[in-house]
Design an enzyme around this catalytic site. Structure first.
Site, PDB file in Angstrom:
ATOM      1  N   THR A 146       0.824  -1.213   0.000  1.00 30.64           N
ATOM      2  CA  THR A 146       0.000   0.000   0.000  1.00 30.64           C
ATOM      3  C   THR A 146       0.854   1.258   0.000  1.00 30.64           C
ATOM      4  OG1 THR A 146      -1.784  -1.177   1.090  1.00 30.64           O
ATOM      5  CG2 THR A 146      -1.820   1.200   1.303  1.00 30.64           C
ATOM      6  N   TYR A 182      -8.306   0.143  -3.892  1.00 30.59           N
ATOM      7  CA  TYR A 182      -7.090   0.632  -4.532  1.00 30.59           C
ATOM      8  C   TYR A 182      -6.243  -0.581  -4.869  1.00 30.59           C
ATOM      9  CZ  TYR A 182      -4.782  -0.517  -0.181  1.00 30.59           C
ATOM     10  OH  TYR A 182      -4.302  -1.211   0.891  1.00 30.59           O
ATOM     11  N   THR A 227       1.780  -4.358   4.240  1.00 29.82           N
ATOM     12  CA  THR A 227       1.669  -4.598   5.685  1.00 29.82           C
ATOM     13  C   THR A 227       1.136  -5.996   6.016  1.00 29.82           C
ATOM     14  OG1 THR A 227      -0.545  -3.634   5.755  1.00 29.82           O
ATOM     15  CG2 THR A 227       1.311  -2.149   6.180  1.00 29.82           C
ATOM     16  N   ASP A 228       0.485  -6.650   5.040  1.00 29.47           N
ATOM     17  CA  ASP A 228      -0.185  -7.919   5.376  1.00 29.47           C
ATOM     18  C   ASP A 228       0.785  -9.016   5.794  1.00 29.47           C
ATOM     19  OD1 ASP A 228      -2.615  -6.769   4.899  1.00 29.47           O
ATOM     20  OD2 ASP A 228      -2.972  -7.754   2.969  1.00 29.47           O
ATOM     21  N   LYS A 261       0.524  -7.691  12.701  1.00 32.11           N
ATOM     22  CA  LYS A 261      -0.541  -6.789  12.263  1.00 32.11           C
ATOM     23  C   LYS A 261      -1.774  -7.145  13.070  1.00 32.11           C
ATOM     24  CE  LYS A 261      -2.743  -4.816   8.221  1.00 32.11           C
ATOM     25  NZ  LYS A 261      -2.887  -4.799   6.754  1.00 32.11           N
ATOM     26  N   GLU A 279       4.440 -28.094  28.293  1.00 31.44           N
ATOM     27  CA  GLU A 279       3.684 -28.815  29.310  1.00 31.44           C
ATOM     28  C   GLU A 279       4.285 -30.220  29.404  1.00 31.44           C
ATOM     29  OE1 GLU A 279      -0.278 -28.373  27.834  1.00 31.44           O
ATOM     30  OE2 GLU A 279      -0.014 -29.897  26.288  1.00 31.44           O
TER      31      GLU A 279
HETATM   32  C1  SIN Z   1      -0.938  -3.087   2.849  1.00 35.82           C
HETATM   33  O1  SIN Z   1       0.158  -2.890   2.368  1.00 35.82           O
HETATM   34  O2  SIN Z   1      -1.355  -2.385   3.802  1.00 35.82           O
HETATM   35  C2  SIN Z   1      -1.893  -4.153   2.401  1.00 35.82           C
HETATM   36  C3  SIN Z   1      -1.527  -4.789   1.118  1.00 35.82           C
HETATM   37  C4  SIN Z   1      -0.209  -5.493   1.172  1.00 35.82           C
HETATM   38  O3  SIN Z   1       0.134  -6.109   2.170  1.00 35.82           O
HETATM   39  O4  SIN Z   1       0.488  -5.418   0.155  1.00 35.82           O
END
Ligand code: SIN
Length: 355
Positions: free
Chosen positions: A43, A56, A122-123, A195, A311
């Site tokens: 993103t 997007y 971010t994924d 995340k 455990e």
């Molecule tokens: C993001 O970047 O926030 C979501 C899409 C991705 O991980 O490329």
């Protein structure tokens, strides 16, 4: 004379205090660090073609366009960029990881480079960050940044995250902490990050350490000194990562779910267990049989935060406890261990214990 001795002792003590404050014995801020920027998409390079559209596409801006926007902020840094990929991070592959690792290693070996910034979706940033954390030396900083809003959205957070990453990289105390992720005005260590939210610029959490620093484009506050100073890579990078699925346990799960997950190539399973790594007993028995066949079984938790300790039954079941690593990162570590020839449950457990 006693006073002179006292003053000399005091001076020596303050020098020792400063030396202790930084493991390299001094604090320094680099004025114009030379930074290699490796872009993979996400993103932070995404665009909707409309500032208020919700949908997007990630990975639309090229690295040069992104760097032009960063340079327009006027940072004191020398930036050079390489496009490794331009994808949504859900499409990250071992081949892209291999290219990223190769380019990052080359940059770290280059005497003309002070550190590396990687732009990433971010994924799956937690998986890429942790894989690099386990397979790179710690002498120079490596920082991953992303964004939750695309580059043409109102309130694009990519530039701020990038400016924050520059601020971190300028600090002489950024090295010696392993790979770092800078998002939402926080610095989170690769081993801790996950995340936690699907939306909003404060989408990440750290466990067990929430953040190791707070950062803005003009300020940086570290919590504690570097703890991995001049460490070599913990593992050699392996592009041939084995098949290790994650078994997400739920109420009423029957053992046939385990059978559906396993192929002849499956070398191990990470269990995203209930609570502290629990599972229905028939599922446990099915996994016990797989462990007896030599497949590695690691118990982690489907909860966001919590330790999964050993455990007593783990010994007889041949299972391993993931400690503080959540399922995605527990999987990366297990893949690297198996690819490195470490398959004995006790040796695997030792690697999770040493986190
Ligand atoms: C993001 O970047 O926030 C979501 C899409 C991705 O991980 O490329």
């Amino acid at each position: 004379m006693p006073e002179a001795r006292y003053l000399a002792a005091k001076l020596l003590k303050s020098i020792a205090d400063v030396a202790r404050a930084s493991p390299r014995g001094y604090r320094r801020t680099m004025n114009a660090p030379r930074i290699r920027v490796l872009a993979t998409g996400g993103t932070i390079a995404g665009a909707a073609g409309d500032a208020i559209r919700h949908d997007y596409k990630p990975g639309q801006l090229g690295i040069e366009e992104l760097l032009d926007r960063v340079r327009a902020l006027g940072p004191s840094a020398q930036l050079s960029g390489t496009q490794i990929a331009n994808i949504g991070s859900e499409d990250i592959t071992p081949a892209i990881w291999a290219a990223l690792h190769r380019e990052t290693s080359a940059a770290l070996d280059d005497a003309q480079c002070d550190g590396v910034i990687i732009t990433h979706g971010t994924d799956t940033v937690e998986e890429t960050a942790f894989l690099l954390d386990l397979t790179l030396p710690t002498a120079k900083p490596v920082i991953l940044v992303g964004a939750m809003r695309p580059a043409d959205a109102v309130g694009y957070d990519g530039l701020r995250n990038f400016a924050n990453a520059l601020q971190v990289l300028r600090s002489d105390e950024a090295a010696g902490r392993g790979v770092l992720v800078v998002m939402g005005d926080r610095v989170i260590a690769a081993r801790d990050i996950r995340k936690a939210r699907t939306r909003g610029v404060d989408a990440f959490e750290g466990f067990p350490r929430a953040s190791i620093a707070l950062v803005t484009p003009s300020a940086l506050e570290w919590f504690g000194a570097p703890w991995r100073v001049a460490e070599p890579a913990r593992f050699a990078f392996r592009p041939d990562l084995p098949d290790v699925p994650i078994l997400y346990v739920h109420a009423g799960m029957t053992p046939d779910y385990v059978g559906r997950l396993v192929t002849p190539d499956t070398r191990g399973i990470v269990v995203a267990g209930l609570g502290e790594g629990n599972m229905p007993d028939p599922v446990r028995q099915a996994l016990r049989l797989l462990a007896a066949e030599g497949r590695a079984i690691v118990r982690s938790s489907r909860l966001d935060e919590g330790l999964v300790d050993r455990e007593p039954e783990d010994e007889e079941n041949g299972f391993v406890a993931a400690r503080a690593l959540g399922p995605p990162k527990a999987r990366i570590l297990l893949q690297l261990l198996i690819a490195s020839g470490i398959t004995d449950p006790a040796a695997i457990q030792k690697a999770y214990d040493e986190r």
